[in-house]
Design a protein around this motif. Structure first.
Motif, PDB file in Angstrom:
ATOM      1  N   GLN A  32      -3.632   2.161 -11.586  1.00  0.00           N
ATOM      2  CA  GLN A  32      -3.668   0.699 -11.676  1.00  0.00           C
ATOM      3  C   GLN A  32      -2.237   0.187 -11.708  1.00  0.00           C
ATOM      4  O   GLN A  32      -1.315   0.941 -12.019  1.00  0.00           O
ATOM      5  CB  GLN A  32      -4.422   0.259 -12.931  1.00  0.00           C
ATOM      6  N   PRO A  33      -2.013  -1.088 -11.370  1.00  0.00           N
ATOM      7  CA  PRO A  33      -0.649  -1.636 -11.381  1.00  0.00           C
ATOM      8  C   PRO A  33       0.005  -1.451 -12.747  1.00  0.00           C
ATOM      9  O   PRO A  33      -0.653  -1.489 -13.785  1.00  0.00           O
ATOM     10  CB  PRO A  33      -0.872  -3.114 -11.058  1.00  0.00           C
ATOM     11  N   ALA A  34       1.315  -1.240 -12.738  1.00  0.00           N
ATOM     12  CA  ALA A  34       2.034  -0.992 -13.982  1.00  0.00           C
ATOM     13  C   ALA A  34       3.372  -1.728 -13.977  1.00  0.00           C
ATOM     14  O   ALA A  34       4.061  -1.786 -12.955  1.00  0.00           O
ATOM     15  CB  ALA A  34       2.266   0.501 -14.180  1.00  0.00           C
ATOM     16  N   LYS A  35       3.719  -2.301 -15.119  1.00  0.00           N
ATOM     17  CA  LYS A  35       5.037  -2.906 -15.294  1.00  0.00           C
ATOM     18  C   LYS A  35       6.069  -1.790 -15.358  1.00  0.00           C
ATOM     19  O   LYS A  35       5.866  -0.778 -16.036  1.00  0.00           O
ATOM     20  CB  LYS A  35       5.061  -3.713 -16.595  1.00  0.00           C
ATOM     21  N   SER A  36       7.185  -1.956 -14.671  1.00  0.00           N
ATOM     22  CA  SER A  36       8.169  -0.886 -14.597  1.00  0.00           C
ATOM     23  C   SER A  36       9.375  -1.177 -15.486  1.00  0.00           C
ATOM     24  O   SER A  36       9.636  -2.313 -15.875  1.00  0.00           O
ATOM     25  CB  SER A  36       8.641  -0.693 -13.157  1.00  0.00           C
ATOM     26  N   ALA A  37      10.124  -0.115 -15.779  1.00  0.00           N
ATOM     27  CA  ALA A  37      11.329  -0.226 -16.590  1.00  0.00           C
ATOM     28  C   ALA A  37      12.584  -0.344 -15.731  1.00  0.00           C
ATOM     29  O   ALA A  37      13.685  -0.431 -16.267  1.00  0.00           O
ATOM     30  CB  ALA A  37      11.451   0.978 -17.522  1.00  0.00           C
ATOM     31  N   ILE A  38      12.427  -0.356 -14.413  1.00  0.00           N
ATOM     32  CA  ILE A  38      13.604  -0.460 -13.554  1.00  0.00           C
ATOM     33  C   ILE A  38      13.994  -1.924 -13.353  1.00  0.00           C
ATOM     34  O   ILE A  38      13.204  -2.843 -13.574  1.00  0.00           O
ATOM     35  CB  ILE A  38      13.368   0.186 -12.175  1.00  0.00           C
ATOM     36  N   SER A 131      18.876 -10.850  -9.330  1.00  0.00           N
ATOM     37  CA  SER A 131      18.330  -9.542  -9.691  1.00  0.00           C
ATOM     38  C   SER A 131      16.808  -9.578  -9.696  1.00  0.00           C
ATOM     39  O   SER A 131      16.194 -10.646  -9.744  1.00  0.00           O
ATOM     40  CB  SER A 131      18.831  -9.119 -11.082  1.00  0.00           C
ATOM     41  N   LEU A 132      16.219  -8.412  -9.657  1.00  0.00           N
ATOM     42  CA  LEU A 132      14.767  -8.244  -9.771  1.00  0.00           C
ATOM     43  C   LEU A 132      14.517  -7.413 -11.011  1.00  0.00           C
ATOM     44  O   LEU A 132      14.815  -6.225 -11.053  1.00  0.00           O
ATOM     45  CB  LEU A 132      14.215  -7.555  -8.527  1.00  0.00           C
ATOM     46  N   TRP A 133      13.981  -8.058 -12.057  1.00  0.00           N
ATOM     47  CA  TRP A 133      13.831  -7.413 -13.353  1.00  0.00           C
ATOM     48  C   TRP A 133      12.401  -6.919 -13.570  1.00  0.00           C
ATOM     49  O   TRP A 133      11.444  -7.645 -13.345  1.00  0.00           O
ATOM     50  CB  TRP A 133      14.207  -8.381 -14.478  1.00  0.00           C
ATOM     51  N   SER A 134      12.277  -5.694 -14.035  1.00  0.00           N
ATOM     52  CA  SER A 134      10.989  -5.117 -14.441  1.00  0.00           C
ATOM     53  C   SER A 134       9.852  -5.457 -13.489  1.00  0.00           C
ATOM     54  O   SER A 134       8.831  -6.014 -13.902  1.00  0.00           O
ATOM     55  CB  SER A 134      10.634  -5.586 -15.859  1.00  0.00           C
ATOM     56  N   PRO A 135       9.994  -5.143 -12.210  1.00  0.00           N
ATOM     57  CA  PRO A 135       8.923  -5.477 -11.267  1.00  0.00           C
ATOM     58  C   PRO A 135       7.646  -4.708 -11.572  1.00  0.00           C
ATOM     59  O   PRO A 135       7.671  -3.588 -12.081  1.00  0.00           O
ATOM     60  CB  PRO A 135       9.511  -5.043  -9.918  1.00  0.00           C
ATOM     61  N   THR A 136       6.512  -5.335 -11.280  1.00  0.00           N
ATOM     62  CA  THR A 136       5.222  -4.657 -11.386  1.00  0.00           C
ATOM     63  C   THR A 136       5.005  -3.820 -10.130  1.00  0.00           C
ATOM     64  O   THR A 136       5.265  -4.279  -9.013  1.00  0.00           O
ATOM     65  CB  THR A 136       4.084  -5.671 -11.541  1.00  0.00           C
ATOM     66  N   LEU A 137       4.557  -2.598 -10.321  1.00  0.00           N
ATOM     67  CA  LEU A 137       4.347  -1.680  -9.204  1.00  0.00           C
ATOM     68  C   LEU A 137       2.862  -1.441  -8.998  1.00  0.00           C
ATOM     69  O   LEU A 137       2.128  -1.151  -9.939  1.00  0.00           O
ATOM     70  CB  LEU A 137       5.050  -0.352  -9.480  1.00  0.00           C
TER      71      LEU A 137
END
Length: 222
Positions: A32-38, A131-137
Motif C-alpha cells: 500500500q502507499p507509504a510516506k517516505s523518509a527521503i 524541494s520535495l519533502w517526504s513524498p508518498t510512494l
C-alpha cells in the motif's frame, strides 16, 4: 585524480532508462502507499563555492573537485567529524547561502583502493519551495537490475507527488539534484529530462543487501 572523478561520476547515478543486467531475484513491492523518509533537493553550483569550502576545511582531509561536477570536494572518511565541525563555524555559514547545507554522500565513494576511503561533499539547497519533502510512494523496491555493478532501488511517486516531481525535473534539466536520507546524500543524479510518470530509480555504491536496508529505512518498515 582524473581517474577518481571518472569513477565517482559513474557511481552517482540516476537510472531513468538504462541498459541493465538481470538477476534471478524476488522483488518485494509495497502492499500500500507509504510516506517516505527521503527528501529531494536542488544543489548549489560547486564551482562557485569550492574555494569557500577549501579555505576553511582541514587541509589534510579535504581535496577539491573539478569544475562542472556536483561535488565541491572529497573528505577522508576518518576526518569527517573534524570536517563537519569546521563546516558549522560562523565563517563558513556566512560565506554560504542561508538555506545551504553542507552534506556528505551516505556511502563511501566507489574509488580504487589506492585512493583510500573518502566521501564526496555537496552543497544542498534546503529551501522548502525548491524541494520535495517526504513524498508518498505508491511503490518502492530493490530492482532485479543492476547499474554499473551496483544495486538499483526503484520507486513510484503518488499522483500528487508525481506532479511536483515533474516540475522539479523540468526546472533542473542538465543540473544535479540530491536525494537525501538521514541528512546524507543517498544519490546525486543529473537530470536529463522532465519525468512525468512519477517513476524513478537510483543507484549508488551499495550492495543488494544494503539497498534492501535502505528501502526499509525509507518507509520505516524496520
Amino acid at each position: 585524480m582524473k581517474k577518481l572523478t571518472t569513477i565517482l561520476l559513474a557511481s552517482i547515478a540516476f537510472v531513468a532508462c538504462t541498459q541493465t543486467k538481470k538477476a534471478e531475484t524476488t522483488i518485494e513491492h509495497l502492499q500500500q502507499p507509504a510516506k517516505s523518509a527521503i527528501s529531494i533537493h536542488e544543489i548549489y553550483d560547486a564551482g562557485e563555492y569550492i574555494s569557500v569550502i577549501a579555505k576553511h576545511a582541514p587541509e589534510s582531509s579535504f581535496r577539491t573537485a573539478f569544475a562542472n561536477q556536483p561535488m565541491v570536494g572529497f573528505v577522508a572518511v576518518a576526518d569527517t567529524a573534524r570536517f563537519m565541525e569546521a563546516m558549522r563555524t560562523d565563517s563558513v555559514r556566512m560565506a554560504l547561502p542561508e538555506d545551504c547545507c553542507v552534506m556528505l554522500n551516505q556511502f563511501k565513494a566507489d574509488v580504487p583502493e589506492e585512493e583510500g576511503e573518502i566521501y564526496a561533499v555537496y552543497l544542498v539547497n534546503m529551501n522548502e519551495d525548491r524541494s520535495l519533502w517526504s513524498p508518498t510512494l505508491d511503490d518502492l523496491y530493490v530492482s532485479d537490475e543492476t547499474f554499473a555493478g551496483h544495486a538499483v532501488i526503484s520507486l513510484q511517486f503518488s499522483e500528487k507527488d508525481t506532479k511536483q516531481w515533474a516540475t522539479m525535473t523540468r526546472q533542473n534539466i542538465g543540473k544535479y539534484i540530491a536525494i537525501v536520507l538521514d541528512n546524507h546524500a543517498l544519490s546525486v543524479p543529473r537530470v536529463n529530462m522532465e519525468i512525468e510518470n512519477g517513476a524513478a530509480s537510483l543507484s549508488a555504491p551499495f550492495t543488494r543487501e544494503e539497498a534492501s536496508a535502505i528501502v526499509d529505512k525509507i518507509i520505516g518498515r524496520k
